[in-house]
Design a protein around this motif. Structure first.
Motif, PDB file in Angstrom:
ATOM      1  N   GLY A   1       0.793  -1.121   0.175  1.00 34.43           N
ATOM      2  CA  GLY A   1      -0.017   0.116   0.094  1.00 34.43           C
ATOM      3  C   GLY A   1       0.928   1.273   0.052  1.00 34.43           C
ATOM      4  N   ILE A   2       0.231   2.390  -0.306  1.00 34.16           N
ATOM      5  CA  ILE A   2       1.226   3.791  -0.743  1.00 34.16           C
ATOM      6  C   ILE A   2       1.626   4.020   0.568  1.00 34.16           C
ATOM      7  N   GLY A   3       0.960   3.973   1.593  1.00 30.25           N
ATOM      8  CA  GLY A   3       1.466   4.433   3.031  1.00 30.25           C
ATOM      9  C   GLY A   3       2.603   3.647   3.461  1.00 30.25           C
ATOM     10  N   LYS A   4       2.446   2.184   3.435  1.00 31.06           N
ATOM     11  CA  LYS A   4       3.704   1.270   3.408  1.00 31.06           C
ATOM     12  C   LYS A   4       4.815   1.445   2.869  1.00 31.06           C
ATOM     13  N   GLN A   5       4.585   1.947   1.395  1.00 34.01           N
ATOM     14  CA  GLN A   5       5.877   2.394   0.515  1.00 34.01           C
ATOM     15  C   GLN A   5       6.725   3.664   1.221  1.00 34.01           C
ATOM     16  N   TYR A   6       5.992   4.404   1.733  1.00 36.92           N
ATOM     17  CA  TYR A   6       6.614   5.836   2.251  1.00 36.92           C
ATOM     18  C   TYR A   6       7.468   5.163   3.334  1.00 36.92           C
ATOM     19  N   ARG A   7       6.751   4.606   4.252  1.00 36.80           N
ATOM     20  CA  ARG A   7       7.370   4.081   5.527  1.00 36.80           C
ATOM     21  C   ARG A   7       8.582   3.185   5.082  1.00 36.80           C
ATOM     22  N   GLY A   8       8.376   2.160   4.138  1.00 38.37           N
ATOM     23  CA  GLY A   8       9.602   1.385   3.699  1.00 38.37           C
ATOM     24  C   GLY A   8      10.697   2.364   3.410  1.00 38.37           C
ATOM     25  N   VAL A   9      10.279   3.163   2.483  1.00 35.16           N
ATOM     26  CA  VAL A   9      11.610   3.787   1.813  1.00 35.16           C
ATOM     27  C   VAL A   9      12.370   4.760   2.694  1.00 35.16           C
ATOM     28  N   ALA A  10      11.443   5.249   3.601  1.00 34.35           N
ATOM     29  CA  ALA A  10      12.033   6.271   4.943  1.00 34.35           C
ATOM     30  C   ALA A  10      12.858   5.456   5.961  1.00 34.35           C
ATOM     31  N   SER A  11      12.613   4.256   6.111  1.00 38.63           N
ATOM     32  CA  SER A  11      13.168   3.587   6.946  1.00 38.63           C
ATOM     33  C   SER A  11      14.444   2.592   6.264  1.00 38.63           C
ATOM     34  N   GLY A  12      14.266   2.565   5.016  1.00 37.00           N
ATOM     35  CA  GLY A  12      15.421   1.901   4.506  1.00 37.00           C
ATOM     36  C   GLY A  12      15.047   0.452   3.995  1.00 37.00           C
ATOM     37  N   ARG A  13      13.736   0.037   4.361  1.00 39.84           N
ATOM     38  CA  ARG A  13      13.553  -1.467   4.005  1.00 39.84           C
ATOM     39  C   ARG A  13      13.328  -1.474   2.335  1.00 39.84           C
ATOM     40  N   LEU A  14      12.811  -0.487   1.790  1.00 42.40           N
ATOM     41  CA  LEU A  14      12.733  -0.402   0.298  1.00 42.40           C
ATOM     42  C   LEU A  14      13.718   0.873  -0.170  1.00 42.40           C
ATOM     43  N   ASP A  15      14.084   0.473  -1.328  1.00 40.96           N
ATOM     44  CA  ASP A  15      15.311   1.356  -2.145  1.00 40.96           C
ATOM     45  C   ASP A  15      14.703   2.562  -2.775  1.00 40.96           C
ATOM     46  N   ALA A  16      13.376   2.282  -3.133  1.00 38.30           N
ATOM     47  CA  ALA A  16      12.743   3.373  -4.107  1.00 38.30           C
ATOM     48  C   ALA A  16      11.181   2.919  -4.077  1.00 38.30           C
ATOM     49  N   MET A  17      10.631   3.849  -4.508  1.00 37.22           N
ATOM     50  CA  MET A  17       9.288   3.865  -4.873  1.00 37.22           C
ATOM     51  C   MET A  17       9.066   5.004  -6.267  1.00 37.22           C
ATOM     52  N   LEU A  18       8.168   4.790  -7.153  1.00 33.65           N
ATOM     53  CA  LEU A  18       8.093   5.579  -8.291  1.00 33.65           C
ATOM     54  C   LEU A  18       6.765   6.166  -8.388  1.00 33.65           C
ATOM     55  N   MET A  19       6.212   6.556  -7.454  1.00 36.84           N
ATOM     56  CA  MET A  19       4.899   6.773  -7.617  1.00 36.84           C
ATOM     57  C   MET A  19       4.487   7.804  -6.683  1.00 36.84           C
ATOM     58  N   ALA A  20       5.211   8.941  -6.333  1.00 35.91           N
ATOM     59  CA  ALA A  20       5.175   9.874  -5.292  1.00 35.91           C
ATOM     60  C   ALA A  20       4.305  11.051  -6.166  1.00 35.91           C
ATOM     61  N   TRP A  21       2.927  10.987  -5.708  1.00 36.30           N
ATOM     62  CA  TRP A  21       1.938  12.204  -6.366  1.00 36.30           C
ATOM     63  C   TRP A  21       2.218  13.205  -5.719  1.00 36.30           C
ATOM     64  N   LEU A  22       2.762  14.226  -6.270  1.00 39.00           N
ATOM     65  CA  LEU A  22       3.132  15.650  -5.367  1.00 39.00           C
ATOM     66  C   LEU A  22       2.452  16.816  -6.293  1.00 39.00           C
ATOM     67  N   PRO A  23       2.411  17.849  -5.722  1.00 38.78           N
ATOM     68  CA  PRO A  23       2.270  18.070  -4.381  1.00 38.78           C
ATOM     69  C   PRO A  23       1.005  17.923  -3.323  1.00 38.78           C
ATOM     70  N   ASP A  24      -0.109  17.565  -3.938  1.00 34.03           N
ATOM     71  CA  ASP A  24      -1.395  17.255  -3.183  1.00 34.03           C
ATOM     72  C   ASP A  24      -1.711  16.105  -2.839  1.00 34.03           C
ATOM     73  N   THR A  25      -1.568  15.142  -3.925  1.00 36.44           N
ATOM     74  CA  THR A  25      -2.274  13.900  -3.680  1.00 36.44           C
ATOM     75  C   THR A  25      -1.589  13.068  -2.349  1.00 36.44           C
ATOM     76  N   HIS A  26      -0.340  12.955  -2.460  1.00 40.30           N
ATOM     77  CA  HIS A  26       0.446  12.610  -1.119  1.00 40.30           C
ATOM     78  C   HIS A  26       0.950  13.558   0.113  1.00 40.30           C
ATOM     79  N   ALA A  27       0.496  14.614   0.051  1.00 40.79           N
ATOM     80  CA  ALA A  27       0.954  15.784   0.948  1.00 40.79           C
ATOM     81  C   ALA A  27       1.044  15.195   2.252  1.00 40.79           C
ATOM     82  N   ARG A  28      -0.072  14.417   2.896  1.00 40.00           N
ATOM     83  CA  ARG A  28       0.203  13.967   4.144  1.00 40.00           C
ATOM     84  C   ARG A  28       1.344  13.078   4.317  1.00 40.00           C
ATOM     85  N   TYR A  29       1.538  12.000   3.236  1.00 37.60           N
ATOM     86  CA  TYR A  29       2.780  11.139   3.650  1.00 37.60           C
ATOM     87  C   TYR A  29       4.205  12.318   3.323  1.00 37.60           C
TER      88      TYR A  29
END
Length: 300
Positions: free
Chosen positions: A72-100
């Motif tokens: 899920g998108i929330g887990k992706q942000y947490r995963g990249v931030a923690s280093g468990r994931l290397d990357a995600m290629l779907m950060a919708w900015l500036p509005d859609t994922h503003a909270r994350y």
């Protein structure tokens, strides 16, 4: 003489220790190089195509392997931030994922947009008369609400689009008339296909780029309150240290850019023929473009 041999033995021992340390360091580096790059993705059609395309380009042009991790998108942000994931290629900015983005941005590295002009909104088939339904505000009409079964077909509940859609319901005073139905994106497209087959009325949460716009004549409902946000850019985001560990791959991802029309066409190809075929078609048809991404990586 004894002193000479003692010094010689010490020198040999020291050299052996240094050589062993160097070998261990080289082995550790080789282990790091052999570890796959882990990229998170969510089952949205644009994200899936771009992520699988990136995997193919990286594996075809570097010695690195890529492992895709569905989350899920929330887990992706947490995963990249923690280093468990290397990357995600779907950060919708500036509005859609503003909270994350607000929560995790200090532990993320943005490599820049993969495509621009992404739009979120509520979508209807173009055969629905514009003089009856052309704006989100028109949904307040009780006859239109009844025609739509008091439902707006959504996608997965953790998506930024769903959070904004809940906001839109409140902004337009529709939360007592309509149910926002959570499901995955495939259920949304199937519901749209069923409505198109019967020429029925439906409102779905949608976005561009998406293959549905290549298959059917559709339109976004106007959003005069801008409750669903303005045009978005969709960025490649990596963990801290990724550029140092994979400079060539980071440079390739930074250079990667697709236009919305070519992406939507490729996504529709994937729906018809499967992702491996569609990705090969894209790389064949856009060979010069892909070569530029790779050349940028080679310079790093």
């Amino acid at each position: 003489m004894n002193r000479f041999f003692r010094c010689l033995a010490f020198t040999v021992l020291l050299a052996g220790m240094l050589l062993s340390a160097g070998c261990n360091q080289d082995a550790h580096q080789a282990d790091a190089d052999d570890a796959p790059i882990v990229i998170g993705w969510t089952a949205w059609d644009d994200a899936e195509f771009v992520t699988r395309l990136s995997k193919a380009v990286i594996e075809d042009n570097t010695h690195h392997s890529v492992r895709l991790k569905l989350a899920g998108i929330g887990k992706q942000y947490r995963g990249v931030a923690s280093g468990r994931l290397d990357a995600m290629l779907m950060a919708w900015l500036p509005d859609t994922h503003a909270r994350y983005w607000k929560r995790y941005r200090d532990r993320l590295v943005d490599l820049g947009p993969l495509y621009r002009g992404g739009q979120l909104g509520w979508v209807v088939p173009d055969y629905v008369p514009r003089d009856r339904l052309n704006s989100i505000a028109d949904l307040a009409d009780p006859d239109i609400a009844a025609r739509l079964g008091h439902r707006i077909q959504g996608i997965d509940p953790g998506a930024g689009l769903m959070q904004l859609s809940q906001h839109a319901l409140k902004s337009y005073g529709l939360n007592k008339q309509y149910q926002l139905v959570a499901a995955d994106a495939h259920v949304m497209s199937k519901a749209l296909a069923a409505a198109e087959a019967d020429h029925g009325w439906i409102v779905v949460t949608g976005w561009t780029p998406h293959w549905i716009f290549a298959k059917w004549p559709l339109r976004f409902l106007k959003d005069p309150k801008n409750a669903l946000g303005a045009a978005q850019h969709i960025d490649a985001v990596v963990r801290e240290g990724f550029r140092k560990d994979y400079p060539r791959v980071a440079a390739m991802l930074s250079a990667m850019h697709l236009s919305l029309p070519e992406l939507q066409s490729a996504m529709f190809d994937a729906q018809k023929n499967g992702y491996p075929t569609a990705i090969q078609h894209f790389m064949d048809q856009h060979a010069d473009q892909v070569a530029q991404w790779v050349a940028t990586g080679k310079r790093h």
